[in-house]
Every structure is written in structure tokens, then in C-alpha cells.
Scaffold this active site. Structure first.
Site, PDB file in Angstrom:
ATOM      1  N   SER A  81       0.911  -1.135  -0.165  1.00 10.45           N
ATOM      2  CA  SER A  81       0.062  -0.025   0.183  1.00 10.45           C
ATOM      3  C   SER A  81       0.735   1.267  -0.008  1.00 10.45           C
ATOM      4  CB  SER A  81      -1.004   0.088   1.112  1.00 10.45           C
ATOM      5  OG  SER A  81      -0.172   0.185   2.445  1.00 10.45           O
ATOM      6  N   LYS A 107       0.874   5.198   6.870  1.00  8.96           N
ATOM      7  CA  LYS A 107       0.347   5.701   5.690  1.00  8.96           C
ATOM      8  C   LYS A 107       1.051   7.123   5.997  1.00  8.96           C
ATOM      9  CE  LYS A 107      -2.831   2.573   4.917  1.00  8.96           C
ATOM     10  NZ  LYS A 107      -2.604   1.688   3.682  1.00  8.96           N
TER      11      LYS A 107
END
Length: 267
Positions: free
Chosen positions: A64, A125
Site C-alpha cells: 500500500s 500511511k
């Protein structure tokens, strides 16, 4: 001289009797064992302090954050970057609320946090939205407070999709409003999460997105990140491998280890 006195002293060669030597050896062994125990306890305490207040290792299990982070990367996260929360402690016992010595994340930081709402799984993230910001993705392009974020195409990159089929990612350099630059991947501009509603980031929360924009479960799906959930900022890689060698396949390690990534800082 009595027999008792004769038996307690050295023999004719000046040597200590056998029973005396055994006692000295026992005392020596006991002292050595205590020193070993002390060393182990000190090592555990030091490791506990370092892991809680300084740096904690994490590994990357998914794609990701490509191209910034790859599956098989191992990195250190600075626990002190944003101050401390009960998530800073091993096993996350809820001994106190909020954060201690809080220092706000900067836009562009790559942060590790506990995924809301269950607050159990570690996620990583990039912070793109700060409290009070309005975040929206339109046609694959990130918009912050109504302004499109600049992105410049770098190259087409051969890759594989979630099903393992050949695919091509487009790599861009994205420049955030504070001047921070990083690389992102896009597989298209009209896929899931490429056109979203406008998200208003609440006070005390942050908006995180994966650099692999079309393959990331981030704040577009899980919502904003509470400040209390932040664990720390990703700093640098200390190990990386491509998964082609098992632990016991020592002969394959030289080709499996990504030596060029070792020690790299995380931008």
C-alpha cells in the site's frame, strides 16, 4: 596442635583441602550466575526503554505504500516524534488518556498508527491532511482545501495487481502545499477512491493516504486518524528482502536481500 586445627589448615604442599576448594568453587559459580542474571535483566530493561521511548522496529506486509516502501522492508519508527500515548507501551495498556509531550505531525510524514475504529492493527500511511483541512480526490488528483496538489509523471512501471496479474503503474512525484515531495503510484484515475466526497478533518485528527493510491485502505475508507492513535514517524530502513529466500535458505540470502535499500531514509 589438635586434629581439628590440622584438618582446617593447608596440607604439607600448601594446598587447600578438597572440601575448602569445593566451597570456593560453589561461591564463584553462584556469583557468576548472579552476574549473568543481572546482565540479562539490564538488557531487557534497556530494550524496554528504547522500544517504549525511542525507536521500535516494524515491517511492511503489503504494497500500500509503494514505491516508498516495499513488502519485506524493515524500518525503525521514532516513538518520540509525536510524543507518547498508551499505544507507545508494549501491549498498549490503557494507563492514561491522550498524549504526553505531543508534537504535531507535519504534512508529508510517513506515520505508523493504530487503525481506527478497533485500534488494534498497526497501519502505515502518509499524513496529507491536518486538523481543519478539507481533503478530496478528483480524477485521481489529491485536493487540499480546494486546491489541486501538483503531480508530475516520472515513468510507467511494470507491476502486478492484487490478483497477481501483470499490470502497469504510473509513477508521479507529488508536491504537497508545504513543499514536501514524494513518489506515488496510480493505476488509473477513475478507479475506486479516485473520485471521493470532500472530507473535513476534525480537530485532533489527521488524514492519511497510501502512496500506492489505488491499492490502499486509508482514511478514504477507514476515516481520519485520531491523534491518540499515532505511534511514531517512520525514519529509515534497517533491512529489506524480496521474499525469494526462506530463513533457512542461507545460500539464497545474497540475492534476496535488497542491499541498496539498507539504511535508506524514508521521505
Amino acid at each position: 596442635m589438635s586434629k581439628k586445627q590440622e584438618s582446617s589448615g593447608p596440607d604439607a604442599d600448601g594446598q587447600v583441602p578438597e572440601n575448602g576448594a569445593s566451597k570456593q568453587e560453589a561461591v564463584h559459580e553462584e556469583g557468576a550466575a548472579m552476574e549473568t542474571i543481572k546482565t540479562v535483566v539490564y538488557a531487557v530493561l534497556i530494550a524496554f526503554v528504547v522500544r517504549t521511548f525511542a525507536y521500535e522496529p516494524f515491517n511492511i506486509p503489503s504494497g500500500s505504500m509503494k514505491p516508498t516502501l516495499l513488502v519485506g522492508d524493515y524500518l525503525f519508527v521514532s516513538k518520540f516524534s509525536y510524543g507518547f500515548t498508551h499505544y507507545s507501551l508494549p501491549f498498549s495498556p490503557k494507563l492514561f488518556e491522550g498524549r504526553i509531550l505531543f508534537d504535531e505531525p507535519e504534512r508529508g510524514d510517513v506515520a505508523v498508527f493504530k487503525k481506527p475504529p478497533e485500534d488494534e492493527t498497526d497501519y502505515i500511511k502518509r499524513i496529507v491532511g491536518l486538523p481543519g483541512d478539507t481533503i478530496q480526490v478528483i480524477g485521481g488528483i489529491l485536493h487540499i482545501n480546494g486546491e489541486a496538489v501538483t503531480r508530475e509523471k516520472v515513468a510507467d512501471v511494470p507491476d502486478r495487481n492484487a490478483l497477481g496479474m501483470p499490470d502497469t503503474a504510473v509513477e508521479y512525484i507529488e508536491t504537497l502545499p508545504n513543499g514536501r515531495q514524494h513518489r506515488i503510484w496510480e493505476y488509473g484515475d477513475n478507479l475506486r477512491f479516485d473520485n471521493t466526497r470532500a472530507y473535513k478533518v476534525p480537530a485532533g485528527h489527521y488524514f492519511g493516504m497510501g502512496d500506492n493510491r489505488d491499492n490502499s485502505q486509508d482514511s478514504r475508507a477507514i476515516g481520519p486518524i485520531p491523534a491518540e492513535n499515532l505511534i511514531g514517524r517512520a525514519e529509515f530502513l534497517f533491512f529489506s528482502h524480496d521474499g525469494s529466500a526462506r530463513f533457512w535458505e542461507i545460500w539464497k540470502w545474497p540475492t534476496a536481500i535488497r542491499f541498496g535499500r539498507l539504511g535508506d531514509g524514508i521521505d
